[in-house]
Design an enzyme around this catalytic site. Structure first.
Site, PDB file in Angstrom:
ATOM      1  N   THR A  94       0.823  -1.209   0.000  1.00  0.00           N
ATOM      2  CA  THR A  94       0.000   0.000   0.000  1.00  0.00           C
ATOM      3  C   THR A  94       0.858   1.260   0.000  1.00  0.00           C
ATOM      4  O   THR A  94       0.514   2.257  -0.638  1.00  0.00           O
ATOM      5  CB  THR A  94      -0.957  -0.004   1.208  1.00  0.00           C
ATOM      6  OG1 THR A  94      -1.733  -1.202   1.168  1.00  0.00           O
ATOM      7  CG2 THR A  94      -1.882   1.198   1.195  1.00  0.00           C
ATOM      8  N   CYS A  95       1.990   1.202   0.669  1.00  0.00           N
ATOM      9  CA  CYS A  95       2.892   2.358   0.701  1.00  0.00           C
ATOM     10  C   CYS A  95       3.410   2.683  -0.696  1.00  0.00           C
ATOM     11  O   CYS A  95       3.489   3.842  -1.083  1.00  0.00           O
ATOM     12  CB  CYS A  95       4.065   2.098   1.643  1.00  0.00           C
ATOM     13  SG  CYS A  95       3.550   1.752   3.343  1.00  0.00           S
ATOM     14  N   SER A  96       3.745   1.640  -1.456  1.00  0.00           N
ATOM     15  CA  SER A  96       4.321   1.826  -2.785  1.00  0.00           C
ATOM     16  C   SER A  96       3.288   2.074  -3.875  1.00  0.00           C
ATOM     17  O   SER A  96       3.559   2.784  -4.836  1.00  0.00           O
ATOM     18  CB  SER A  96       5.141   0.593  -3.171  1.00  0.00           C
ATOM     19  OG  SER A  96       6.275   0.484  -2.338  1.00  0.00           O
TER      20      SER A  96
END
Length: 162
Positions: free
Chosen positions: A48-50
């Site tokens: 999700t961060c990327s």
């Protein structure tokens, strides 16, 4: 301490990889007299961060600057080498988003954003959040409530409140 709107952020030191090696970045130097976006996330190269969180601030970087935001800082409990490579591979560095390594989790703990999820191998990580800070004082704070999403803490959501 859980950071809240109206609180002054504690001073902290982060590490970035510069052209000649590790460099220390003092938070108070980046905040003094400035309007700054800070967002925290669980980890570089995580799904999700990327795919969502970091890209949302890359997309909105110019719009934040148009609203007199001096700096966009991404904080993660990772080492500075990982943060540098992640910034290069995602285009964050080119977009002017500064990736700060909170390698020892000190800043993240000091603002009450640490979490642990041993079943998935995440120890001493950051909750997902975004904040607008003026001269070191939190003006807006968006803390994500559902893991694996970045709706409340995404760049577009914070931009709408700026």
């Amino acid at each position: 301490m859980n950071i809240s709107v109206g609180d002054t952020l504690p001073d902290a030191q982060f590490i970035v990889m510069g052209d000649t090696g590790p460099e220390t970045v003092r938070l108070r130097d980046r905040l003094a007299g400035r309007r700054v976006v800070i967002f925290g996330l669980p980890g570089a190269f995580t799904p999700t961060c990327s795919s969502g969180h970091l890209p949302s601030f890359i997309r909105t970087a110019e719009a934040f600057r148009a609203k007199d935001v001096s700096d966009i800082l991404c904080v993660s409990v990772n080492d500075p080498h990982v943060m540098r490579v992640w910034g290069e591979q995602t285009g964050a560095a080119e977009a002017g988003v500064t990736l700060l390594a909170d390698a020892e989790c000190q800043f993240t703990e000091s603002i009450g954003m640490r979490f642990d999820a041993p079943p998935v191998g995440l120890i001493a990580r950051s909750k997902r959040y975004a904040m607008l800070v003026e001269d070191g004082v939190v003006q807006v704070l968006n803390l994500e409530v559902t893991r694996g999403t970045c709706e409340i803490s995404g760049g577009e959501a914070l931009l709408a409140q700026t």
